[in-house]
Enzyme design. Structure first.
Site: not given
Ligand code: COA
Length: 259
Positions: A65, A110, A113, A133
């Site tokens: 999400a 999400g 999910e 989460e």
């Molecule tokens: N919500 C909003 N934005 C997200 C996102 C999320 N769940 N997951 C990734 N993004 C965005 C990042 O903020 C980034 O945006 P920006 O370029 O404007 O800064 C872009 O997507 C690319 O993500 P980035 O983190 O730079 O990629 P990465 O390859 O270094 O890391 C992940 C990938 C998936 C490990 C990392 O993005 C992450 O941990 N995301 C969140 C996962 C999470 O906690 N999900 C559960 C949400 S309830």
């Protein structure tokens, strides 16, 4: 603004692609709405869909999400957001055709999910799956605590939800969360192949199997078996049952009509 969900039809198989790659396909209200609208379109299509594949554009399936959008939600807004996700996932589960999640990269929060609301998951070898989460001070809000338990068992689900651990595709396959691990370049092809195989079967039978197997998760075995017996018997009122069995006896391939 680009379409946040792309849809393609090849015969009776539909492919939905979550298309917000710059944010790793994170689910905000707009994407949830678009997914619901697109999926509803498939349910109403004049040429019936018989199997669907759900995937993500770019390097993620869905990385969760949208954290930026969620960060300032009030309690009431968070409930509305969660309800919206639940409604979408319930629609996927209630669809009269199977949906295969083709997890092409991150399926976190999400994203996992969403994949769990699909009938089963194929994953590319580089995929990462998890419910992270708790790292954000919350819990899964689109059914993850429940569907993950049903899919992999309570003990494994608890460990994944409490630790926020990310699984590799191979680890996810070992616990039965993922059916097949595939090289990234053949993930979609394999998912489509399976979707086409399903689409060639009796659609009423496949829909009945999905309905019974989905409902069975929530009811005692005796009730579930009764649901099965009813659905089995109902199919004998269909044209597909007649032509399927006659085709077998005549040693010819069955071409089902869905009637
Ligand atoms: N919500 C909003 N934005 C997200 C996102 C999320 N769940 N997951 C990734 N993004 C965005 C990042 O903020 C980034 O945006 P920006 O370029 O404007 O800064 C872009 O997507 C690319 O993500 P980035 O983190 O730079 O990629 P990465 O390859 O270094 O890391 C992940 C990938 C998936 C490990 C990392 O993005 C992450 O941990 N995301 C969140 C996962 C999470 O906690 N999900 C559960 C949400 S309830």
């Amino acid at each position: 603004m680009a379409d946040t969900v792309l849809v393609e039809r090849t015969g009776a198989v539909a492919t939905l692609t979550v298309n917000r790659p710059d944010k790793l396909n994170a689910l905000n209200v707009e994407v949830l709405r678009e997914l619901s609208r697109t999926f509803h379109g498939l349910l109403e299509a004049s040429e019936p869909v018989r199997a669907a594949v759900l995937t993500g554009a770019g390097k993620a399936f869905v990385a969760g999400a949208d954290i930026a959008a969620m960060s300032e939600l009030s309690v009431a807004e968070a409930k509305r957001f969660s309800d919206m996700g639940h409604r979408l996932l319930a629609m996927l589960e209630a669809a009269p055709f199977p949906v295969i999640a083709a997890v092409n990269g991150f399926a976190l929060g999400g994203g996992l999910e969403l994949a769990l609301a699909c009938d089963f998951i194929y994953a590319s070898a580089n995929a990462k799956l998890g419910q992270p989460e708790v790292n954000l001070g919350v819990i899964p809000g689109f059914g993850g605590t429940q569907r993950l338990m049903r899919r992999v068992g309570a003990a494994r689900a608890r460990e994944l939800v409490y630790t926020g651990q990310q699984l590799t595709a191979a680890e996810a396959a070992a616990m039965g969360l993922v059916n097949k691990v595939l090289p990234p370049e053949s993930l979609l092809e394999e998912a489509h192949k399976t979707a086409r195989t399903i689409a060639d079967k009796g659609p009423l039978a496949v829909a009945a199997a999905k309905r019974v197997m989905t409902r069975a998760e929530d009811v005692p075995l005796g009730v579930a078996c009764e649901l099965e017996a009813q659905a089995f018997a109902t199919l004998f009122g269909s044209e597909d049952q007649k032509l399927g069995m006659r085709a077998f006896l005549a040693r010819s391939p069955a071409v089902f009509t869905g009637r």
